[in-house]
Design a protein around this motif. Structure first.
Motif, PDB file in Angstrom:
ATOM      1  N   ASP A   1      72.306  28.894  35.596  1.00 49.31           N
ATOM      2  CA  ASP A   1      71.008  29.117  36.233  1.00 49.31           C
ATOM      3  C   ASP A   1      71.141  30.282  37.210  1.00 49.31           C
ATOM      4  OD1 ASP A   1      68.566  29.066  37.447  1.00 49.31           O
ATOM      5  OD2 ASP A   1      68.619  26.944  37.957  1.00 49.31           O
ATOM      6  N   SER A   2      70.900  31.479  36.715  1.00 49.80           N
ATOM      7  CA  SER A   2      71.119  32.695  37.499  1.00 49.80           C
ATOM      8  C   SER A   2      70.235  32.751  38.742  1.00 49.80           C
ATOM      9  CB  SER A   2      70.876  33.934  36.634  1.00 49.80           C
ATOM     10  OG  SER A   2      71.829  33.997  35.605  1.00 49.80           O
ATOM     11  N   GLN A   3      69.005  32.279  38.652  1.00 49.97           N
ATOM     12  CA  GLN A   3      68.105  32.325  39.805  1.00 49.97           C
ATOM     13  C   GLN A   3      68.633  31.453  40.935  1.00 49.97           C
ATOM     14  OE1 GLN A   3      65.493  34.299  40.358  1.00 49.97           O
ATOM     15  NE2 GLN A   3      65.280  33.420  42.391  1.00 49.97           N
ATOM     16  N   THR A   4      69.103  30.251  40.618  1.00 48.67           N
ATOM     17  CA  THR A   4      69.655  29.353  41.637  1.00 48.67           C
ATOM     18  C   THR A   4      70.931  29.940  42.230  1.00 48.67           C
ATOM     19  OG1 THR A   4      68.706  27.443  40.532  1.00 48.67           O
ATOM     20  CG2 THR A   4      70.496  27.015  42.065  1.00 48.67           C
ATOM     21  N   GLU A   5      71.785  30.490  41.378  1.00 41.09           N
ATOM     22  CA  GLU A   5      73.025  31.094  41.862  1.00 41.09           C
ATOM     23  C   GLU A   5      72.727  32.299  42.756  1.00 41.09           C
ATOM     24  OE1 GLU A   5      75.502  31.919  38.505  1.00 41.09           O
ATOM     25  OE2 GLU A   5      75.667  29.803  37.980  1.00 41.09           O
ATOM     26  N   PHE A   6      71.737  33.102  42.395  1.00 40.48           N
ATOM     27  CA  PHE A   6      71.359  34.252  43.215  1.00 40.48           C
ATOM     28  C   PHE A   6      70.863  33.797  44.587  1.00 40.48           C
ATOM     29  CE2 PHE A   6      68.036  37.064  44.812  1.00 40.48           C
ATOM     30  CZ  PHE A   6      68.753  38.243  44.942  1.00 40.48           C
ATOM     31  N   ALA A   7      69.993  32.796  44.609  1.00 33.68           N
ATOM     32  CA  ALA A   7      69.447  32.302  45.872  1.00 33.68           C
ATOM     33  C   ALA A   7      70.555  31.721  46.748  1.00 33.68           C
ATOM     34  CB  ALA A   7      68.371  31.257  45.612  1.00 33.68           C
ATOM     35  N   PHE A   8      71.480  30.980  46.152  1.00 34.27           N
ATOM     36  CA  PHE A   8      72.596  30.403  46.893  1.00 34.27           C
ATOM     37  C   PHE A   8      73.464  31.503  47.508  1.00 34.27           C
ATOM     38  CE2 PHE A   8      77.039  28.938  46.906  1.00 34.27           C
ATOM     39  CZ  PHE A   8      76.931  27.894  47.807  1.00 34.27           C
ATOM     40  N   THR A   9      73.806  32.516  46.707  1.00 35.07           N
ATOM     41  CA  THR A   9      74.638  33.617  47.187  1.00 35.07           C
ATOM     42  C   THR A   9      73.924  34.418  48.266  1.00 35.07           C
ATOM     43  OG1 THR A   9      75.673  33.753  45.011  1.00 35.07           O
ATOM     44  CG2 THR A   9      75.956  35.641  46.469  1.00 35.07           C
ATOM     45  N   LEU A  10      72.638  34.647  48.097  1.00 34.22           N
ATOM     46  CA  LEU A  10      71.869  35.372  49.103  1.00 34.22           C
ATOM     47  C   LEU A  10      71.844  34.599  50.421  1.00 34.22           C
ATOM     48  CD1 LEU A  10      70.144  37.826  49.763  1.00 34.22           C
ATOM     49  CD2 LEU A  10      68.161  36.557  48.918  1.00 34.22           C
ATOM     50  N   ASP A  11      71.654  33.282  50.352  1.00 29.94           N
ATOM     51  CA  ASP A  11      71.694  32.449  51.565  1.00 29.94           C
ATOM     52  C   ASP A  11      73.042  32.554  52.254  1.00 29.94           C
ATOM     53  OD1 ASP A  11      69.090  31.574  51.353  1.00 29.94           O
ATOM     54  OD2 ASP A  11      69.619  29.683  50.364  1.00 29.94           O
ATOM     55  N   LEU A  12      74.138  32.520  51.485  1.00 31.15           N
ATOM     56  CA  LEU A  12      75.468  32.641  52.079  1.00 31.15           C
ATOM     57  C   LEU A  12      75.636  33.979  52.791  1.00 31.15           C
ATOM     58  CD1 LEU A  12      77.909  31.212  49.389  1.00 31.15           C
ATOM     59  CD2 LEU A  12      77.323  30.203  51.590  1.00 31.15           C
ATOM     60  N   LEU A  13      75.208  35.043  52.131  1.00 27.55           N
ATOM     61  CA  LEU A  13      75.325  36.378  52.730  1.00 27.55           C
ATOM     62  C   LEU A  13      74.492  36.500  54.002  1.00 27.55           C
ATOM     63  CD1 LEU A  13      75.223  38.596  49.534  1.00 27.55           C
ATOM     64  CD2 LEU A  13      77.144  38.323  51.096  1.00 27.55           C
ATOM     65  N   LEU A  14      73.258  36.012  53.946  1.00 30.60           N
ATOM     66  CA  LEU A  14      72.397  36.112  55.117  1.00 30.60           C
ATOM     67  C   LEU A  14      72.914  35.259  56.271  1.00 30.60           C
ATOM     68  CD1 LEU A  14      68.890  36.148  53.417  1.00 30.60           C
ATOM     69  CD2 LEU A  14      70.138  38.078  54.405  1.00 30.60           C
ATOM     70  N   ASP A  15      73.428  34.063  55.976  1.00 33.40           N
ATOM     71  CA  ASP A  15      74.018  33.229  57.018  1.00 33.40           C
ATOM     72  C   ASP A  15      75.222  33.910  57.651  1.00 33.40           C
ATOM     73  OD1 ASP A  15      72.133  31.266  56.614  1.00 33.40           O
ATOM     74  OD2 ASP A  15      73.473  29.953  55.455  1.00 33.40           O
ATOM     75  N   GLY A  16      76.054  34.539  56.829  1.00 28.28           N
ATOM     76  CA  GLY A  16      77.220  35.250  57.339  1.00 28.28           C
ATOM     77  C   GLY A  16      76.825  36.422  58.225  1.00 28.28           C
TER      78      GLY A  16
END
Length: 40
Positions: free
Chosen positions: A18-33
């Protein structure tokens, strides 16, 4: 590129990708960092 993103649904180790879910998860990690880096 699409073929490398789609895994066989019958493959129990990967299943459907599920590329959309993986993208959103990775984006959240980057923004939190970045937020933590900004605050420190």
């Amino acid at each position: 590129m699409v073929a490398s993103e789609i895994h066989a649904a019958s493959d129990p180790t990967l299943g459907w990708c599920d590329s959309q879910t993986e993208f959103a998860f990775t984006l959240d990690l980057l923004l939190d960092g970045l937020e933590r880096l900004k605050d420190s």
